[in-house]
Design a protein around this motif. Structure first.
Motif, PDB file in Angstrom:
ATOM      1  N   ILE A  71      43.542  28.538  47.824  1.00  0.00           N
ATOM      2  CA  ILE A  71      43.283  29.941  47.507  1.00  0.00           C
ATOM      3  C   ILE A  71      43.998  30.814  48.536  1.00  0.00           C
ATOM      4  N   TRP A  72      44.779  31.732  48.029  1.00  0.00           N
ATOM      5  CA  TRP A  72      45.429  32.744  48.853  1.00  0.00           C
ATOM      6  C   TRP A  72      44.666  34.037  48.652  1.00  0.00           C
ATOM      7  N   ALA A  73      44.299  34.673  49.757  1.00  0.00           N
ATOM      8  CA  ALA A  73      43.543  35.918  49.677  1.00  0.00           C
ATOM      9  C   ALA A  73      43.859  36.768  50.893  1.00  0.00           C
ATOM     10  N   ALA A  74      43.461  38.005  50.829  1.00  0.00           N
ATOM     11  CA  ALA A  74      43.558  38.899  51.978  1.00  0.00           C
ATOM     12  C   ALA A  74      42.186  39.518  52.183  1.00  0.00           C
ATOM     13  N   GLY A  75      41.808  39.662  53.427  1.00  0.00           N
ATOM     14  CA  GLY A  75      40.497  40.203  53.711  1.00  0.00           C
ATOM     15  C   GLY A  75      40.502  41.098  54.925  1.00  0.00           C
ATOM     16  N   GLU A  76      39.404  41.832  55.061  1.00  0.00           N
ATOM     17  CA  GLU A  76      39.250  42.674  56.240  1.00  0.00           C
ATOM     18  C   GLU A  76      38.051  42.192  57.038  1.00  0.00           C
ATOM     19  N   VAL A  77      38.146  42.331  58.346  1.00  0.00           N
ATOM     20  CA  VAL A  77      37.118  41.832  59.250  1.00  0.00           C
ATOM     21  C   VAL A  77      35.891  42.733  59.191  1.00  0.00           C
ATOM     22  N   SER A 106      41.563  41.226  48.445  1.00  0.00           N
ATOM     23  CA  SER A 106      42.632  40.898  47.513  1.00  0.00           C
ATOM     24  C   SER A 106      42.592  39.407  47.212  1.00  0.00           C
ATOM     25  N   VAL A 107      42.202  39.083  45.999  1.00  0.00           N
ATOM     26  CA  VAL A 107      42.155  37.696  45.545  1.00  0.00           C
ATOM     27  C   VAL A 107      42.324  37.726  44.028  1.00  0.00           C
ATOM     28  N   THR A 108      42.977  36.716  43.477  1.00  0.00           N
ATOM     29  CA  THR A 108      43.197  36.710  42.036  1.00  0.00           C
ATOM     30  C   THR A 108      41.874  36.560  41.295  1.00  0.00           C
ATOM     31  N   ALA A 109      41.836  37.014  40.078  1.00  0.00           N
ATOM     32  CA  ALA A 109      40.610  36.932  39.274  1.00  0.00           C
ATOM     33  C   ALA A 109      40.199  35.473  39.068  1.00  0.00           C
ATOM     34  N   ARG A 110      41.166  34.598  38.887  1.00  0.00           N
ATOM     35  CA  ARG A 110      40.869  33.173  38.690  1.00  0.00           C
ATOM     36  C   ARG A 110      40.214  32.578  39.938  1.00  0.00           C
ATOM     37  N   HIS A 111      40.761  32.891  41.111  1.00  0.00           N
ATOM     38  CA  HIS A 111      40.199  32.363  42.354  1.00  0.00           C
ATOM     39  C   HIS A 111      38.832  32.979  42.647  1.00  0.00           C
ATOM     40  N   LYS A 112      38.656  34.242  42.333  1.00  0.00           N
ATOM     41  CA  LYS A 112      37.354  34.883  42.532  1.00  0.00           C
ATOM     42  C   LYS A 112      36.300  34.227  41.642  1.00  0.00           C
ATOM     43  N   ARG A 113      36.671  33.902  40.408  1.00  0.00           N
ATOM     44  CA  ARG A 113      35.758  33.214  39.498  1.00  0.00           C
ATOM     45  C   ARG A 113      35.415  31.825  40.031  1.00  0.00           C
ATOM     46  N   MET A 114      36.404  31.123  40.584  1.00  0.00           N
ATOM     47  CA  MET A 114      36.151  29.794  41.160  1.00  0.00           C
ATOM     48  C   MET A 114      35.204  29.891  42.359  1.00  0.00           C
ATOM     49  N   LEU A 115      35.396  30.889  43.204  1.00  0.00           N
ATOM     50  CA  LEU A 115      34.506  31.094  44.348  1.00  0.00           C
ATOM     51  C   LEU A 115      33.088  31.412  43.887  1.00  0.00           C
TER      52      LEU A 115
END
Length: 143
Positions: A71-77, A106-115
């Motif tokens: 999973i590739w994502a971007a996040g804020e602390v 920022s994460v794809t809809a598919r990866h967000k659903r998997m999470l």
């Protein structure tokens, strides 16, 4: 242990424990971390030492446990803490550990659903009424 999404808690979504590696990418380079827990909206990382506090948008790369998916994502602390670990503990660690809570922005809809599915599956296992071995005892067989 209480389910993380029960009313009265801070979290709106279930959070599942995970022990998987994560790579943080920043201007200072790529750094390895351990994912302690995750949900569809965030995760908590742990790594050794002090280091610099990550800031801004943090690109992340991690594997979802029980799935062969990166999973590739971007996040804020959201928070960043340094804990001192005593020399006598069960893990054989000592020194300082940095724990960082990250909200995924920022994460794809598919990866967000998997999470989401991963975290909900853990929550369903956590609150099932048949976890207690006494429920399978012969004295309960006929009521």
């Amino acid at each position: 242990m209480l389910a993380p999404s029960l009313p009265g808690t801070r979290r709106a979504h279930p959070r599942a424990p995970a022990r998987t590696l994560c790579t943080e990418h920043s201007d200072l380079g790529s750094h390895a971390a351990l994912v302690l827990d995750l949900s569809e909206n965030g995760l908590r990382l742990q790594r050794p030492g002090f280091g610099l506090r990550p800031s801004g948008l943090l690109p992340l790369e991690f594997e979802l446990p029980e799935a062969d998916e990166v999973i590739w994502a971007a996040g804020e602390v959201c928070f960043d803490e340094v804990w001192q670990v005593p020399r006598s503990n069960d893990f054989g660690l000592s020194g300082f550990l940095r724990t960082t809570g990250i909200r995924l922005v920022s994460v794809t809809a598919r990866h967000k659903r998997m999470l989401r599915d991963f975290a909900h599956a853990y929550e369903d296992r956590l609150i099932t009424p048949f976890d207690n071995p006494l429920m399978h005892a012969s004295c309960y067989l006929r009521g």
